[in-house]
Structures are given as C-alpha cells and as structure tokens.
Design an enzyme around this catalytic site. Structure first.
Site, PDB file in Angstrom:
ATOM      1  N   GLU A 280       0.753  -1.305   0.028  1.00  0.00           N
ATOM      2  CA  GLU A 280      -0.107  -0.049   0.005  1.00  0.00           C
ATOM      3  C   GLU A 280       0.719   1.411  -0.078  1.00  0.00           C
ATOM      4  O   GLU A 280       0.805   2.009   0.924  1.00  0.00           O
ATOM      5  CB  GLU A 280      -1.034  -0.180   1.264  1.00  0.00           C
ATOM      6  CG  GLU A 280      -1.824  -1.153   1.211  1.00  0.00           C
ATOM      7  CD  GLU A 280      -2.941  -0.985   2.351  1.00  0.00           C
ATOM      8  OE1 GLU A 280      -2.917  -0.243   3.150  1.00  0.00           O
ATOM      9  OE2 GLU A 280      -3.879  -1.689   2.071  1.00  0.00           O
TER      10      GLU A 280
ATOM     11  N   GLU B  26      -5.771  -7.922   0.463  1.00  0.00           N
ATOM     12  CA  GLU B  26      -6.344  -7.816   1.915  1.00  0.00           C
ATOM     13  C   GLU B  26      -7.847  -7.283   1.719  1.00  0.00           C
ATOM     14  O   GLU B  26      -8.270  -6.815   0.811  1.00  0.00           O
ATOM     15  CB  GLU B  26      -5.542  -6.794   2.467  1.00  0.00           C
ATOM     16  CG  GLU B  26      -4.307  -7.142   2.936  1.00  0.00           C
ATOM     17  CD  GLU B  26      -3.520  -5.791   3.945  1.00  0.00           C
ATOM     18  OE1 GLU B  26      -4.388  -5.212   4.518  1.00  0.00           O
ATOM     19  OE2 GLU B  26      -2.405  -5.771   3.871  1.00  0.00           O
TER      20      GLU B  26
ATOM     21  N   TRP C  51      -2.159   0.127  13.844  1.00  0.00           N
ATOM     22  CA  TRP C  51      -1.430   1.206  13.615  1.00  0.00           C
ATOM     23  C   TRP C  51      -1.898   2.387  14.631  1.00  0.00           C
ATOM     24  O   TRP C  51      -1.781   1.934  15.933  1.00  0.00           O
ATOM     25  CB  TRP C  51      -1.426   1.798  12.365  1.00  0.00           C
ATOM     26  CG  TRP C  51      -0.962   0.687  11.488  1.00  0.00           C
ATOM     27  CD1 TRP C  51      -2.070   0.001  10.459  1.00  0.00           C
ATOM     28  CD2 TRP C  51       0.272   0.181  11.186  1.00  0.00           C
ATOM     29  NE1 TRP C  51      -1.097  -1.062   9.886  1.00  0.00           N
ATOM     30  CE2 TRP C  51       0.055  -1.030  10.113  1.00  0.00           C
ATOM     31  CE3 TRP C  51       1.421   0.405  11.794  1.00  0.00           C
ATOM     32  CZ2 TRP C  51       1.303  -1.556   9.822  1.00  0.00           C
ATOM     33  CZ3 TRP C  51       2.678  -0.472  11.283  1.00  0.00           C
ATOM     34  CH2 TRP C  51       2.483  -1.506  10.209  1.00  0.00           C
TER      35      TRP C  51
ATOM     36  N   PHE D 250      -9.351  -6.153  13.751  1.00  0.00           N
ATOM     37  CA  PHE D 250      -9.816  -6.922  12.257  1.00  0.00           C
ATOM     38  C   PHE D 250      -9.497  -8.196  12.575  1.00  0.00           C
ATOM     39  O   PHE D 250      -9.650  -8.829  11.310  1.00  0.00           O
ATOM     40  CB  PHE D 250      -8.857  -6.353  11.406  1.00  0.00           C
ATOM     41  CG  PHE D 250      -9.274  -4.821  10.786  1.00  0.00           C
ATOM     42  CD1 PHE D 250     -10.101  -4.875   9.553  1.00  0.00           C
ATOM     43  CD2 PHE D 250      -8.878  -3.876  11.344  1.00  0.00           C
ATOM     44  CE1 PHE D 250     -10.478  -3.868   8.767  1.00  0.00           C
ATOM     45  CE2 PHE D 250      -9.082  -2.586  10.713  1.00  0.00           C
ATOM     46  CZ  PHE D 250     -10.094  -2.579   9.459  1.00  0.00           C
TER      47      PHE D 250
HETATM   48  C1  PNW Z   1      -4.374  -2.237   5.341  1.00  0.00           C
HETATM   49  N1  PNW Z   1      -8.042   2.254   2.352  1.00  0.00           N
HETATM   50  O1  PNW Z   1      -4.327  -0.709   5.458  1.00  0.00           O
HETATM   51  C2  PNW Z   1      -3.168  -2.293   6.003  1.00  0.00           C
HETATM   52  O2  PNW Z   1      -2.226  -3.020   5.175  1.00  0.00           O
HETATM   53  C3  PNW Z   1      -3.243  -3.042   7.311  1.00  0.00           C
HETATM   54  O3  PNW Z   1      -1.685  -2.967   7.852  1.00  0.00           O
HETATM   55  C4  PNW Z   1      -4.168  -2.707   8.121  1.00  0.00           C
HETATM   56  O4  PNW Z   1      -4.128  -3.141   9.630  1.00  0.00           O
HETATM   57  C5  PNW Z   1      -5.569  -2.953   7.611  1.00  0.00           C
HETATM   58  O5  PNW Z   1      -5.579  -2.469   6.124  1.00  0.00           O
HETATM   59  C6  PNW Z   1      -6.799  -2.438   8.206  1.00  0.00           C
HETATM   60  O6  PNW Z   1      -6.916  -1.270   8.284  1.00  0.00           O
HETATM   61  C7  PNW Z   1      -5.462   0.008   4.878  1.00  0.00           C
HETATM   62  O7  PNW Z   1      -8.460   3.299   2.819  1.00  0.00           O
HETATM   63  C8  PNW Z   1      -5.646   1.490   5.154  1.00  0.00           C
HETATM   64  O8  PNW Z   1      -8.561   1.758   1.554  1.00  0.00           O
HETATM   65  C9  PNW Z   1      -6.590   2.043   4.196  1.00  0.00           C
HETATM   66  C10 PNW Z   1      -7.099   1.635   3.130  1.00  0.00           C
HETATM   67  C11 PNW Z   1      -7.145   0.327   3.040  1.00  0.00           C
HETATM   68  C12 PNW Z   1      -6.402  -0.386   3.696  1.00  0.00           C
END
Ligand code: PNW
Length: 552
Positions: free
Chosen positions: A256, A455, A513, A521
């Site tokens: 990401e 994910e 985070w 989650f």
């Molecule tokens: C992911 N969005 O973050 C990360 O890869 C993980 O480390 C995190 O724990 C997980 O999602 C849950 O939050 C994201 O806005 C952050 O699309 C933002 C987005 C998607 C994934």
C-alpha cells in the site's frame, strides 16, 4: 543473543534532541559509532518485554475448537453445524487452483521489538515518542508475540485448512540500521517461519515492506523522500531473494504505497527535518517507491526467483455521486490519484496518469525514458487491498477552481468524497461493489496473471469494548461481511473476471497502527494478557466459502 554491534550513523541535532517535537533552528552533522543498544535508548527508550521469549512448540488444536462458537443472537447455526442451512448456488465456483489465505504484517503482530538484533523502525518512535500519535499510547512492543508464537499461529490456521499465510519481513531485523551490516539471526528466524509454514502445509507469501521503515534511514535521509532509499531497498530485497527466492513462491515488494506515502508528513522533531512541503512529500515518496519496486522486480527475475512478484496496491471502488459530467471527472481524478498513481506506471505505461504527471512533474519529479521502460510490466498479477467503496463528486465550488488553487484542501486530486460512516465504525461498506470493482481493475489495467484481493477485512464496531469472550467470538457483523465478500468474489469469477486468489485481513487481532488495539480486524481474538488465541465465528464463515465452492 548477538554480540553488541556498532554501526556508523550520521546524527543531526534534530535527532539528538529527539524526545520532544520541537524542531531545532540549526543542525549539525557528525559521524559517530553507536551501539544498537544505545541507539534504542536514545531514540526509543525502554520497551516492554513479553513473558514468553523463546520459540514455543505448537500445541495441537483441540477438535472442540474446530466448530464455530455458539450463537448468542439468533439460532441460525444448529449445534455442530458450521453455517446456517443455505442452498448452494450451482453457477458459482472457486477453481481448484484459486489460492486463499490470511494475512498480517510484522510490526502489527511480531512484538519482540528489541530481540535478536532488531533495530528500531519509525513505528517504535511513533508509538513511544510521538505525542498523541497512537490511541492510548499503545505500542507493538509485545503485540501478539508472534515472533515467538509463530508455530502456534501457523498450526491454528493449518487446522482450519488455510492454504496461504501472507506476512511481512521486518526490514530493521534484517538490517538493524536499514543498510550496512546484515543480522544473520533475523534471517535464521524467518528461515524457520517459512519452513514451519511448509511443514504445516501452509504456503508462505512474503511482503518486504509493510510500513516499518528502519529508523536509521529516516534519520539519515527521511526514508522514502530521498532517492537513496532505492539502493537501500534493493539491497534489502537482494538479501531476501537470495535467501528465500527458491523456496517462496509469492512475493510482494511493498504494501500500500498510497497509504504509507500519504503518512508523510510524519510529525516533525523526531528525525531529520525536510524542506519538502508537507503536501508534496507523498509524491516524492511515490516516485522512489516506483523505482525501488521496479528495480527489485527485475532483480528477482535476474536471480531466478521462483513464483510471482508484485506489489500490494489499495483503494476502493469509486461510485459517482450523481450522473453529472463533473462527478464523472472527479471519479476519474480519484482513480488517477489513488490506484492509478502506482498502477498506470506498473501495468500500463511506465509513467503516471496524465493528471498525476502534470502535478508530479511540477515538483521536478520525472521518469526518464529508461526508467519508464524499467517500471512498465513489473508485476506478475494485480494485488489489491480492496476494503472500501466510496462516493465521489466534484468539490462544491467546482473542479476547475480547485485544480487552479493549490491551497484548496482537496488539491491536487480535487475529488471530493464521502463515507457512509467512518471506517473505524465498520463503515468500509465494500461488498456490494466488489464485482464491479474487480471488473474495473481487469478492464482498466489488464493485469497478466489476474487479480488477487490481497487484503480485505472488517472491524466490528465497538468490539474492543466487549468483555465476554463468547460475545467477542460471535462476531456476527464480520461474519456477514465475509459471507457477502466471498459471494461477491464468486460473482466476479462467474462474470469472467480473473480473480486468482484472496487474503483475509487478519488471522489475529493486532496493532491497528495509530488506532492501537482499539480497532480489531482479527478472525481470532487474542487475549493480550495470556496471548491465547480463540477462533471467531467469522473465521469459520470465511473457510466455509471454500468448503462449499472450491472445486476439489
Ligand atoms: C491495510 N483504504 O490498510 C493495511 O495493510 C493493514 O496494515 C491494516 O491493518 C488494514 O488495512 C486494516 O486497516 C489500509 O483506505 C488502509 O482503502 C486504508 C485503506 C485500505 C487498507
């Protein structure tokens, strides 16, 4: 225990006084040798240590655990039955070679932050030093202690028949200062994690970078803001590819980049200062990520790394709020400044979408023709962390006034957006739009090797406030999410979209985070005092989709 290792580091005044968030007016540069221990003490301070700090052998998972937890709210699960009685849709299937699993990331689950020669990452500073950065001042010091409990975690996912475990390598374990000397003990640790996966019949998938930038590189040159990171990342990737490239079949370079580049500007005063304007920093980061990823990809190929190499993109389906042409344009800009920022260069042209290019080149960041050729085609499939869907629309005062005004808060994408309700309250709201989303990816970026939903997952609103274990384990809303999401992928496949795999986030509750442990989650509850794991109902719901729909 490794012998105390000394590293040559460049210190500046800003970080000598790194405890507070004041930036110094002047700075000086000295080259000094500092032990890893002293570096930790200076930059992070004391950390918490887990009661268990040697590798634990797995205990067999009791058969009583392999049935879903009892329902608390409605009688849809007759005793001993895994899912509500429901007829199968015979027009859906997961092909035999569709691969599926669960995912995590080093800093979110490992703990053992100072053990076996690990150097600090920026997240150790963000959790320990940065003022009000993380909810309740929680840290990843212990997290799920997976650094020592990995055999148990692997056994628990194997017991449910999970095929793939996707996790990340901690860069600052391998290179405690980000570059320079390699820490062999870390490599031996991951040797065993990888081997333990294979021994349990679970395939490991490796991500090289999931946001835990070695602090040494942040102090030296602000990490991803500086082109020097490209060489350092490639050197790190080389160690990993040479060590595990003949064994591991699924590789991701970075997780990401949109998210971690937009994490810039980081709070000031904890590391080297930068003169790059806060709003521009993400684009410097993105530029260097593309170069680092592409070079790592070519290196993998030249080293004969087996299997696939890609990066994990992220974003959500973008729904125009109205059928106006202004909203259509806003939606396109939103794709460009999100997914397209990294996907267009890698899957299509070697360069940014025109809208992004216009902005990025105004900062003096341009790819040479050679770099474009190098970037294009550097992913063996399209890995997308696809959690959300959102409405997009033109700003109230119109697109043009935003595009010509760099102080507009929506600049430079200038796409306005709305969530139905916030992500932490469970508002990711993705499942209805997943088939359209996946079809869009296929049509727009035409990835060779298909699409992996790398994910997806769901945080149940207020789950962290629950105190009764049975209540936590019966995660009805998350179960519903997995139920619907899996059917959405089945629908996409039935429509001819080439989805080849998926990875649910996450196998356990972990450090979310900046939200610490307040947002969950996991498909397993973790008692953070005892480190015991308990399957939640959602895990069974996820697995069941494959029991019912995957071809044998
Ligand atoms: C992911 N969005 O973050 C990360 O890869 C993980 O480390 C995190 O724990 C997980 O999602 C849950 O939050 C994201 O806005 C952050 O699309 C933002 C987005 C998607 C994934």
């Amino acid at each position: 225990m490794i012998a105390v290792t000394y590293f040559v580091v460049v210190l500046s005044a800003a970080l000598a006084g790194a405890q507070t968030a004041t930036s110094s007016a002047s700075s000086f540069k000295i080259t000094a040798e500092i032990s890893l221990d002293d570096y930790w003490n200076e930059m992070v301070g004391p950390v918490s240590v887990a009661a268990v700090n040697t590798t634990v052998s797995p205990t067999p998972v009791a058969s009583s655990e392999l049935i879903p937890p009892p329902t608390l709210h409605y009688p849809a699960f007759p005793t001993g039955q895994e899912i509500p009685a429901m007829s199968k849709n015979e027009s859906w299937k997961f092909p035999k070679d569709f691969w599926w699993g669960v995912s995590s990331a080093a800093y979110q689950v490992e703990g053992a932050v100072k053990d076996e020669g690990r150097g600090p990452s920026i997240w150790d500073v963000l959790t320990h030093r940065a003022t009000n950065y993380v909810s309740l001042n929680e840290t990843g010091d212990i997290a799920d202690n997976q650094y020592y409990l990995y055999k148990q975690d692997i056994a628990r996912i194997a017991a449910l028949g999970v095929k793939v475990y996707s996790f990340s390598i901690s860069w600052s374990r391998v290179f405690p200062f980000g570059s320079g000397q390699v820490n062999e003990q870390a490599l031996r640790h991951y040797d065993d994690v990888i081997q333990s996966c294979y021994d349990a019949g679970v395939e490991p998938a490796l991500t090289l970078y999931h946001w835990d930038l070695p602090l040494g590189l942040m102090n030296k040159y602000n990490g991803w803001l500086d082109e020097q990171i490209v060489d350092d990342f490639v050197a790190y990737a080389e160690v990993a590819f040479k060590r595990w490239g003949q064994k591991v079949q699924k590789w991701y370079t970075v997780n990401e980049p949109i998210v971690f580049c937009q994490e810039y500007p980081y709070p000031v005063g904890y590391w080297k200062s930068t003169s790059i304007a806060p709003k521009d920093q993400q684009f410097y980061c993105g530029h260097h990520v593309l170069l680092a990823h592409a070079r790592a990809y070519h290196l993998a190929k030249s080293l004969g790394v087996k299997g696939t190499v890609a990066f994990k993109n992220n974003g959500g389906y973008k729904i125009p709020l109205t059928n106006s042409s202004a909203d259509a344009e806003a939606v396109q800009r939103a794709w460009d400044f999100n997914e397209g920022w990294f996907a267009d260069p890698i899957y299509l042209t070697g360069d940014y979408p025109a809208t992004v290019k216009e902005h990025v080149s105004s900062l003096g960041l341009k790819f040479t023709d050679e770099q474009k050729r190098m970037i294009k085609g550097t992913a063996d499939h399209f890995a997308h962390d696809a959690y959300t869907s959102q409405f997009y629309m033109a700003p109230d005062d119109g697109l043009e006034s935003c595009i010509s005004n760099s102080s507009n808060p929506l600049y430079p994408s200038c796409a306005n957006t709305t969530y139905t309700y916030p992500a932490v309250d469970g508002g990711w709201n993705a499942t209805d739009w997943v088939p359209q989303f996946l079809r869009y990816i296929q049509q727009k970026w035409k990835p060779k090797g298909g699409i992996v939903v790398s994910e997806f997952g769901f945080s149940e609103p207020f789950e962290a406030l629950k105190t009764i274990r049975a209540d936590i384990q019966f995660d009805f809303v998350r179960s519903q999410y997995y139920h619907d999401y899996m059917r959405a992928i089945l629908m996409a496949i039935a429509e001819g979209t080439n989805v080849v795999g998926c990875l649910a986030w996450s196998l356990v509750d972990n450090l979310e985070w900046a939200q610490g442990y307040t947002v969950k989650f996991g498909m397993q509850y973790v008692n953070l005092t005892t480190q015991e794991r308990y399957y939640k109902a959602s895990f069974f719901e996820y697995v069941n989709a494959f029991k019912v729909y995957q071809e044998k």
